[in-house]
Each structure stands twice: as C-alpha cells, then as structure tokens.
Design a protein around this motif. Structure first.
Motif, PDB file in Angstrom:
ATOM      1  N   UNK A 147       0.838  -1.202   0.000  1.00  0.00           N
ATOM      2  CA  UNK A 147       0.000   0.000   0.000  1.00  0.00           C
ATOM      3  C   UNK A 147       0.871   1.249   0.000  1.00  0.00           C
ATOM      4  N   UNK A 148       1.966   1.181   0.729  1.00  0.00           N
ATOM      5  CA  UNK A 148       2.862   2.334   0.804  1.00  0.00           C
ATOM      6  C   UNK A 148       3.600   2.509  -0.523  1.00  0.00           C
ATOM      7  N   UNK A 150       2.554   1.634  -3.454  1.00  0.00           N
ATOM      8  CA  UNK A 150       1.686   2.160  -4.523  1.00  0.00           C
ATOM      9  C   UNK A 150       1.495   3.663  -4.366  1.00  0.00           C
ATOM     10  N   UNK A 151       1.397   4.124  -3.101  1.00  0.00           N
ATOM     11  CA  UNK A 151       1.231   5.559  -2.879  1.00  0.00           C
ATOM     12  C   UNK A 151       2.464   6.335  -3.349  1.00  0.00           C
ATOM     13  N   UNK A 152       3.648   5.777  -3.133  1.00  0.00           N
ATOM     14  CA  UNK A 152       4.877   6.449  -3.575  1.00  0.00           C
ATOM     15  C   UNK A 152       4.909   6.504  -5.108  1.00  0.00           C
ATOM     16  N   UNK A 153       4.578   5.382  -5.722  1.00  0.00           N
ATOM     17  CA  UNK A 153       4.655   5.303  -7.185  1.00  0.00           C
ATOM     18  C   UNK A 153       3.648   6.228  -7.865  1.00  0.00           C
ATOM     19  N   UNK A 154       2.477   6.399  -7.223  1.00  0.00           N
ATOM     20  CA  UNK A 154       1.383   7.117  -7.892  1.00  0.00           C
ATOM     21  C   UNK A 154       1.328   8.585  -7.517  1.00  0.00           C
TER      22      UNK A 154
END
Lengths: 198, 160
Positions: A147-148, A150-154
């Motif tokens: 979850x973390x 994906x937040x960094x990537x997006x």
C-alpha cells in the motif's frame, strides 16, 4: 527507454556508491555492522510489483524522502516492523520493547534515520555527478508495504507500465534488515547519463 | 475448495463460484468489485489512477475511467446480467503526508470519485464502499455471496 549495458553498469555503480554511503551512515548511527547487497538495477512491470516487495500486505515502517534538484527521484527505505523496532532500540540504547505505532518519539527517530541515510546517498550522488541535489523533509508510514509502495509510485498521478528500481538490501548484525530503493524521476536517467558522458 | 485468485496492480480478473478474488496491499489504489448474485459470478479490478488523462492507455485496467467498463464487459462474458450487477469498492487512501505540504493530487480520493461516477454512468448500484483514510487494505471478494472482506493492520477486519 532503452538502457545500454554501459549505462546499466553506471547505474549499478551509482547505486553501489550511494547506497554504500547510506549504509555506512546507518552503521555509524547504530554502532553496529551493516552489510549491503550489490545493488540491483531492474525494471519491473506493474503486474510483477510483488517481486520487489515479497509480501505486499506485510507490516513495514517506510521512510520516504524526495530527492530534489537537478536529478530528482524518490528514496524509500522499507524496514519490516521488527527491524524498525531494532533500529529504534539501537538508537535509544535500550532493550525494552518499543511500540512504534504508538510512540511519536520512535517515529521521529525513524524519520531521522531515513533523513541521515538519504542525505549520505545524495552527497555521494552529487559528488559523482556534480548535479546539486537536496533531500525533502522525510515522511513516515507504518502499514502494509504494498500500500505504501503504490502511494509512492502514484504520487504524481502518472505511472509507466515499467518502473526502474535501484534496489539495495541492507542487513544489520544482529537482527536488522531493510531495503533501500531509489526511483529516478522521468528525465533523471538521461541527465545522469549526460553528465557521465554515457 | 475455493480457489483464491490474485489480482495484481493494474490487473482485472473475473471468477465463478466458489472462487475468491483477492488483492493485497491497496494504498491509493482501489479494488472495484462487481457481482451478479444469481449467476454467482464476480470480477475485480485493481485501479491505480483516475483517468487516462491523455496518457497512452497501455493497460486499461490501470485507470478508473477505463476499468469499470472493461470489468462489465468481462463479467458479462461469464453469463452475468447487466441489470443484476452490483458493486462494492475499497481502497483510495492517502498513505503519506509531508509536513506543511497539503497533498495536491489526492489520488486516492479521486480514484474513488471516478469509480463512483463510472458506476453511475453504467447504472450499476454501489452497495457499499470502504475508502479513504490513511490505511492500507487487503481485500477478499467472495463471488458466491458478494461479501467483501477488508483487512487493515490497525483497524482490524470487516466484511462489507
């Protein structure tokens, strides 16, 4: 973007020097031996992201620092929760159990660890490339690793089908493991290859 | 024995009873689930961003404005009826906040809003959702019952 073998080797060397400085900083900070893997430079497709983080829903403490300046990117440390606790314990010189989720002091200590490691990485990268870089204020999240990530990537609201990771495994003796990832922003690779004459 | 089918990032899968569709570690991404309770079939898409926004589409399951329509198409292939379809969703968190800098893009919120408006556009009722906040979620969708099990690390587990 196609990367030649020479460029790939250069990225590995950048990863090696940069992560080496970061690992040394951690070692000095914690007063214990930290081993480092040879950095892996690889492109990962989205459906294969679980090859970067084995267990996408494992609880980890993640420090995220943006690298700002002429060759921007994202620096991310993943510490499995037990390792994060060990890091904080070593910093505070205690053997007592630490509840990272409940302790603001522990969280701020972890952010500082991230800050110092990324600063060391950045100094190495700046020396190597001559491109001035600065770290952002560190941010911390303690939750499912996937979850973390994906937040960094997006964060910028766009994402490519394939993502280039410079990825180093850190192992402290005893009982600390962590992963340091550098994600170059769009354009950063070309900039680095340019100044290195590749 | 029910099969657990893993839905990866930007992935989209459908399944028949008694299978379970799951995706692990949703942050700002959304797991959109469609279910036909009569045919006992379901589908899940792991949406990452709200709109294609002029980007070359690549994998359409990545974008909320493409994935919902595609998910409907795929689930109809399993014999679902469009009029019976109902939806649930989870995810859409904001995992990081940088001190002094408000999150400009709010990807998680916008993902949820776009999925919701797409469902409305196709006339599919959104029965329930568990979105927003700052937590990661792992979801299991039972295509037999339509139950969506949402697991978080600090806020336990619930079935919606």
């Amino acid at each position: 973007m196609q990367i030649t073998q020479v460029q790939l080797d250069a990225l590995k060397e950048i990863g090696n020097i940069g992560s080496g400085h970061a690992a040394t900083a951690l070692s000095t900070l914690l007063q214990r031996r930290i081993d480092m893997s040879v950095p892996k430079v690889w492109t990962v497709s989205l459906d294969n992201i679980s090859s970067v983080i084995d267990q996408l829903d494992s609880l980890q403490a993640v420090v995220y620092v943006k690298v700002e300046g002429g060759a921007p990117g994202k620096a991310v440390f993943f510490f499995p929760i037990q390792s994060a606790e060990a890091v904080v314990q070593a910093l505070m010189g205690t053997d007592e159990g630490i509840d990272i989720l409940g302790s603001e002091l522990a969280q701020s200590a972890l952010k500082e660890v991230g800050n110092i490691m990324v600063s060391s990485f950045i100094i190495a990268l700046t020396k190597l490339s001559g491109i001035p870089l600065q770290p952002s204020v560190p941010a911390l999240a303690i939750d499912m690793a996937g979850a973390i990530l994906d937040a960094v990537l997006l964060e910028e609201g766009t994402i490519d089908e394939e993502i280039l990771f410079i990825d180093t495994q850190l192992t402290g003796i005893p009982l600390i493991e962590g992963k340091f990832i550098f994600l170059p922003n769009e354009g950063t690779l070309n900039k680095l290859f340019g100044v290195l004459g590749l | 024995m029910n099969n657990v089918i893993n839905v990866g990032m930007a992935d989209l899968k459908t399944a028949r009873t008694p299978d379970i569709l799951m995706t692990a570690g949703l942050g700002s991404c959304i797991g959109v689930c469609l279910h036909d309770p009569v045919q006992k079939v379901g589908g899940m898409a792991h949406v990452m961003l709200p709109t294609t926004n002029g980007n070359s589409v690549g994998n359409p399951a990545k974008y909320a404005d493409q994935a919902v329509g595609l998910l409907i198409e795929e689930i109809l292939k399993l014999g679902a009826s469009k009029s019976r379809l109902r939806a649930k969703m989870a995810g859409g968190s904001q995992m990081f906040t940088f001190p002094g800098k408000p999150p400009v893009l709010r990807i998680g919120d916008r993902n949820a809003e776009t999925v919701e408006s797409e469902l409305k556009r196709f006339g599919i009722p959104l029965l329930v959702s568990d979105v927003g906040g700052g937590v990661g979620r792992t979801i299991h969708f039972n295509v037999t019952t339509g139950d969506l099990r949402v697991r978080t690390i600090n806020h336990g587990e619930k079935v919606i």
